[in-house]
Every structure is written in structure tokens, then in C-alpha cells.
Design a protein around this motif. Structure first.
Motif, PDB file in Angstrom:
ATOM      1  N   ASP A  31       0.730  -1.210  -0.043  1.00 25.04           N
ATOM      2  CA  ASP A  31       0.090  -0.176   0.003  1.00 25.04           C
ATOM      3  C   ASP A  31       1.079   1.271  -0.170  1.00 25.04           C
ATOM      4  OD1 ASP A  31      -2.231  -1.560   0.122  1.00 25.04           O
ATOM      5  OD2 ASP A  31      -2.623  -1.361   2.250  1.00 25.04           O
ATOM      6  N   LYS A  32       2.155   1.375   0.323  1.00 21.99           N
ATOM      7  CA  LYS A  32       3.106   2.398   0.322  1.00 21.99           C
ATOM      8  C   LYS A  32       4.128   2.593  -0.789  1.00 21.99           C
ATOM      9  CE  LYS A  32       3.532   1.166   5.372  1.00 21.99           C
ATOM     10  NZ  LYS A  32       4.373   0.752   6.215  1.00 21.99           N
ATOM     11  N   VAL A  33       3.672   1.840  -2.037  1.00 21.54           N
ATOM     12  CA  VAL A  33       4.383   1.886  -3.073  1.00 21.54           C
ATOM     13  C   VAL A  33       3.743   1.818  -4.268  1.00 21.54           C
ATOM     14  CG1 VAL A  33       6.528   0.659  -4.512  1.00 21.54           C
ATOM     15  CG2 VAL A  33       6.484   0.783  -1.846  1.00 21.54           C
ATOM     16  N   ARG A  34       4.019   2.613  -5.225  1.00 21.40           N
ATOM     17  CA  ARG A  34       3.410   2.537  -6.729  1.00 21.40           C
ATOM     18  C   ARG A  34       4.562   2.790  -7.738  1.00 21.40           C
ATOM     19  NH1 ARG A  34       0.141   0.840  -4.495  1.00 21.40           N
ATOM     20  NH2 ARG A  34      -2.202   1.176  -4.388  1.00 21.40           N
ATOM     21  N   TYR A  35       4.376   2.431  -8.885  1.00 21.24           N
ATOM     22  CA  TYR A  35       5.284   2.462 -10.111  1.00 21.24           C
ATOM     23  C   TYR A  35       4.697   3.444 -11.097  1.00 21.24           C
ATOM     24  CZ  TYR A  35       7.812  -1.104  -7.914  1.00 21.24           C
ATOM     25  OH  TYR A  35       8.852  -1.678  -7.160  1.00 21.24           O
ATOM     26  N   VAL A  36       5.468   4.110 -11.936  1.00 21.88           N
ATOM     27  CA  VAL A  36       4.800   4.969 -12.883  1.00 21.88           C
ATOM     28  C   VAL A  36       5.718   4.714 -13.920  1.00 21.88           C
ATOM     29  CG1 VAL A  36       4.398   7.296 -13.483  1.00 21.88           C
ATOM     30  CG2 VAL A  36       4.076   6.622 -11.153  1.00 21.88           C
ATOM     31  N   ALA A  37       5.313   4.712 -15.137  1.00 20.70           N
ATOM     32  CA  ALA A  37       5.879   4.471 -16.629  1.00 20.70           C
ATOM     33  C   ALA A  37       6.724   5.657 -16.854  1.00 20.70           C
ATOM     34  CB  ALA A  37       5.275   4.035 -17.506  1.00 20.70           C
ATOM     35  N   PHE A  38       7.874   5.700 -17.572  1.00 21.97           N
ATOM     36  CA  PHE A  38       8.467   6.734 -18.118  1.00 21.97           C
ATOM     37  C   PHE A  38       9.218   6.217 -19.267  1.00 21.97           C
ATOM     38  CE2 PHE A  38      11.852   4.652 -15.666  1.00 21.97           C
ATOM     39  CZ  PHE A  38      13.208   4.900 -16.447  1.00 21.97           C
ATOM     40  N   ASN A  93       6.424  15.813 -12.099  1.00 26.56           N
ATOM     41  CA  ASN A  93       4.947  16.063 -12.868  1.00 26.56           C
ATOM     42  C   ASN A  93       4.029  15.411 -12.351  1.00 26.56           C
ATOM     43  OD1 ASN A  93       6.516  18.015 -14.348  1.00 26.56           O
ATOM     44  ND2 ASN A  93       6.863  16.478 -15.886  1.00 26.56           N
ATOM     45  N   VAL A  94       4.216  14.252 -12.183  1.00 23.52           N
ATOM     46  CA  VAL A  94       3.075  13.148 -11.588  1.00 23.52           C
ATOM     47  C   VAL A  94       2.565  13.629 -10.135  1.00 23.52           C
ATOM     48  CG1 VAL A  94       2.660  10.857 -10.861  1.00 23.52           C
ATOM     49  CG2 VAL A  94       3.676  11.214 -12.896  1.00 23.52           C
ATOM     50  N   THR A  95       3.615  13.801  -9.306  1.00 19.49           N
ATOM     51  CA  THR A  95       3.103  14.162  -8.009  1.00 19.49           C
ATOM     52  C   THR A  95       2.515  15.736  -7.763  1.00 19.49           C
ATOM     53  OG1 THR A  95       5.369  14.824  -7.326  1.00 19.49           O
ATOM     54  CG2 THR A  95       4.639  12.626  -6.855  1.00 19.49           C
ATOM     55  N   ARG A  96       2.908  16.424  -8.699  1.00 27.57           N
ATOM     56  CA  ARG A  96       2.125  17.671  -8.532  1.00 27.57           C
ATOM     57  C   ARG A  96       0.976  17.885  -9.621  1.00 27.57           C
ATOM     58  NH1 ARG A  96       7.868  20.937  -8.525  1.00 27.57           N
ATOM     59  NH2 ARG A  96       8.504  20.454  -6.513  1.00 27.57           N
ATOM     60  N   ALA A  97       0.534  16.885 -10.482  1.00 31.83           N
ATOM     61  CA  ALA A  97      -0.398  17.038 -11.546  1.00 31.83           C
ATOM     62  C   ALA A  97      -2.015  17.242 -10.881  1.00 31.83           C
ATOM     63  CB  ALA A  97      -0.674  15.735 -12.094  1.00 31.83           C
ATOM     64  N   VAL A  98      -2.430  16.756  -9.935  1.00 34.99           N
ATOM     65  CA  VAL A  98      -3.375  16.995  -9.051  1.00 34.99           C
ATOM     66  C   VAL A  98      -3.456  18.152  -8.224  1.00 34.99           C
ATOM     67  CG1 VAL A  98      -5.261  15.925  -7.568  1.00 34.99           C
ATOM     68  CG2 VAL A  98      -3.980  14.599  -9.462  1.00 34.99           C
ATOM     69  N   LYS A  99      -4.402  19.220  -8.651  1.00 32.24           N
ATOM     70  CA  LYS A  99      -4.510  20.384  -7.684  1.00 32.24           C
ATOM     71  C   LYS A  99      -5.790  20.572  -7.251  1.00 32.24           C
ATOM     72  CE  LYS A  99      -0.470  22.339  -9.046  1.00 32.24           C
ATOM     73  NZ  LYS A  99       0.368  22.013  -8.671  1.00 32.24           N
ATOM     74  N   PRO A 100      -6.289  20.825  -6.027  1.00 35.94           N
ATOM     75  CA  PRO A 100      -5.309  20.990  -4.881  1.00 35.94           C
ATOM     76  C   PRO A 100      -4.879  19.471  -4.650  1.00 35.94           C
ATOM     77  CG  PRO A 100      -7.462  21.149  -4.052  1.00 35.94           C
ATOM     78  CD  PRO A 100      -7.604  21.191  -5.652  1.00 35.94           C
ATOM     79  N   GLU A 131      -1.851   7.986  -8.642  1.00 32.83           N
ATOM     80  CA  GLU A 131      -2.494   7.435  -9.807  1.00 32.83           C
ATOM     81  C   GLU A 131      -3.402   8.113 -10.798  1.00 32.83           C
ATOM     82  OE1 GLU A 131      -4.635   4.472  -7.531  1.00 32.83           O
ATOM     83  OE2 GLU A 131      -2.806   3.069  -7.165  1.00 32.83           O
ATOM     84  N   GLU A 132      -3.977   9.156 -10.043  1.00 35.90           N
ATOM     85  CA  GLU A 132      -4.501  10.406 -10.793  1.00 35.90           C
ATOM     86  C   GLU A 132      -3.599  11.227 -11.628  1.00 35.90           C
ATOM     87  OE1 GLU A 132      -7.723  12.171 -12.318  1.00 35.90           O
ATOM     88  OE2 GLU A 132      -7.590  10.291 -11.749  1.00 35.90           O
ATOM     89  N   LEU A 163      -1.500  12.561 -17.205  1.00 33.34           N
ATOM     90  CA  LEU A 163      -0.370  12.760 -18.119  1.00 33.34           C
ATOM     91  C   LEU A 163      -0.089  11.690 -19.045  1.00 33.34           C
ATOM     92  CD1 LEU A 163       2.319  13.687 -15.291  1.00 33.34           C
ATOM     93  CD2 LEU A 163       0.967  15.267 -16.899  1.00 33.34           C
ATOM     94  N   GLY A 164      -1.301  10.647 -18.966  1.00 31.63           N
ATOM     95  CA  GLY A 164      -1.266   9.730 -20.161  1.00 31.63           C
ATOM     96  C   GLY A 164      -0.233   8.678 -19.782  1.00 31.63           C
ATOM     97  N   LEU A 165       0.245   8.311 -18.458  1.00 30.47           N
ATOM     98  CA  LEU A 165       1.160   7.501 -18.242  1.00 30.47           C
ATOM     99  C   LEU A 165       0.637   6.205 -17.567  1.00 30.47           C
ATOM    100  CD1 LEU A 165       3.742  10.027 -16.586  1.00 30.47           C
ATOM    101  CD2 LEU A 165       3.840   8.919 -18.827  1.00 30.47           C
ATOM    102  N   VAL A 166       1.172   5.016 -17.398  1.00 31.08           N
ATOM    103  CA  VAL A 166       0.566   3.994 -16.882  1.00 31.08           C
ATOM    104  C   VAL A 166       1.145   3.917 -15.493  1.00 31.08           C
ATOM    105  CG1 VAL A 166       0.854   1.253 -17.169  1.00 31.08           C
ATOM    106  CG2 VAL A 166       0.480   2.545 -19.273  1.00 31.08           C
TER     107      VAL A 166
END
Length: 129
Positions: free
Chosen positions: A27-34, A46-53, A93-94, A99-102
């Protein structure tokens, strides 16, 4: 006074595993494609700042030193978070989706991708820093 390494007769190495595979860590880990030429640190920001607020109410997120590459060449970096786990999961995840990333998570040594695929970790190449 001698250092711990001198006392033990060699360098101290920390045993590392793939983030998200140790008990209680999923529950503490996620993976993001690049994709190149982007670096994991650029995509992470970019991923961690995309959702505002921001969705998490407390805690933080860090980039882990792990890259997982699928047989088709798709590469993922690992990130882990603490504090508001549900908020951080949703933020990552959001943000990736926006950003169109898996994105992906690990359960029972299987990488479950947000596009519906599931890939055994044994079929992937793992790079640990």
C-alpha cells in the motif's frame, strides 16, 4: 575508535529488495512509467504535482532507486509514500492518468498495471541503485 566496517572486516551492505514486495509494503509503493529522454525524477515531479489541490492531507513521497522494465521495453520507476497512504495512492495514480502514463502496484510478486495487464516480476528486468 574503529569504525563498524573495520570491526566487521568489510563494508556494510544493506539488503534491498524490490520496493512493494516486502510484507506490509504494497500500500506504500507505486510504479509509474517513463520514457527516455525523460528521467524518473522529471516524471516523478510532474506526476506528484499534477492533481491540484493535492489529495494527501499529510506525509510525503520519495523516489526509490528501482527501475522495472517489461519485456516490451516499458520502464517504470518506484516511489514510496508515508502518512496519508490513500491520499498519496490517489495522487500518484490520478497524476499518472492525467499525464497519459501507466501506473502499477505489486501484489504477490505480480506487477498490476493501470492498463489492465498483469506481469510477473520474474518476467521483468529489475535495476536497483
Amino acid at each position: 575508535m574503529p569504525s563498524m566496517e573495520e570491526i566487521l572486516g568489510g563494508p556494510i551492505e544493506r539488503e534491498r529488495g524490490v520496493p512493494g514486495t516486502r510484507p506490509g509494503e504494497g500500500d506504500k509503493v507505486r510504479y509509474v512509467a517513463f520514457q527516455e529522454p525523460h528521467r524518473p525524477s522529471d516524471t516523478f515531479r510532474n506526476v506528484t504535482r499534477a492533481v491540484k489541490p493535492p489529495l494527501p492531507k499529510r506525509g510525503g513521497v520519495v523516489l526509490e532507486g528501482c527501475i522495472v522494465t517489461l519485456a516490451d521495453g516499458l520502464r517504470f520507476y518506484a516511489l514510496s509514500f508515508h502518512g496519508d497512504l490513500e491520499g498519496w495512492q490517489r495522487q500518484v495514480e490520478e497524476g499518472a492518468r492525467m499525464l497519459g502514463l501507466v501506473s502499477a502496484c505489486i501484489e504477490a510478486d505480480v506487477l498490476h498495471l493501470s492498463d489492465g495487464r498483469s506481469v510477473p516480476l520474474g518476467a521483468c528486468t529489475i535495476e536497483l541503485d
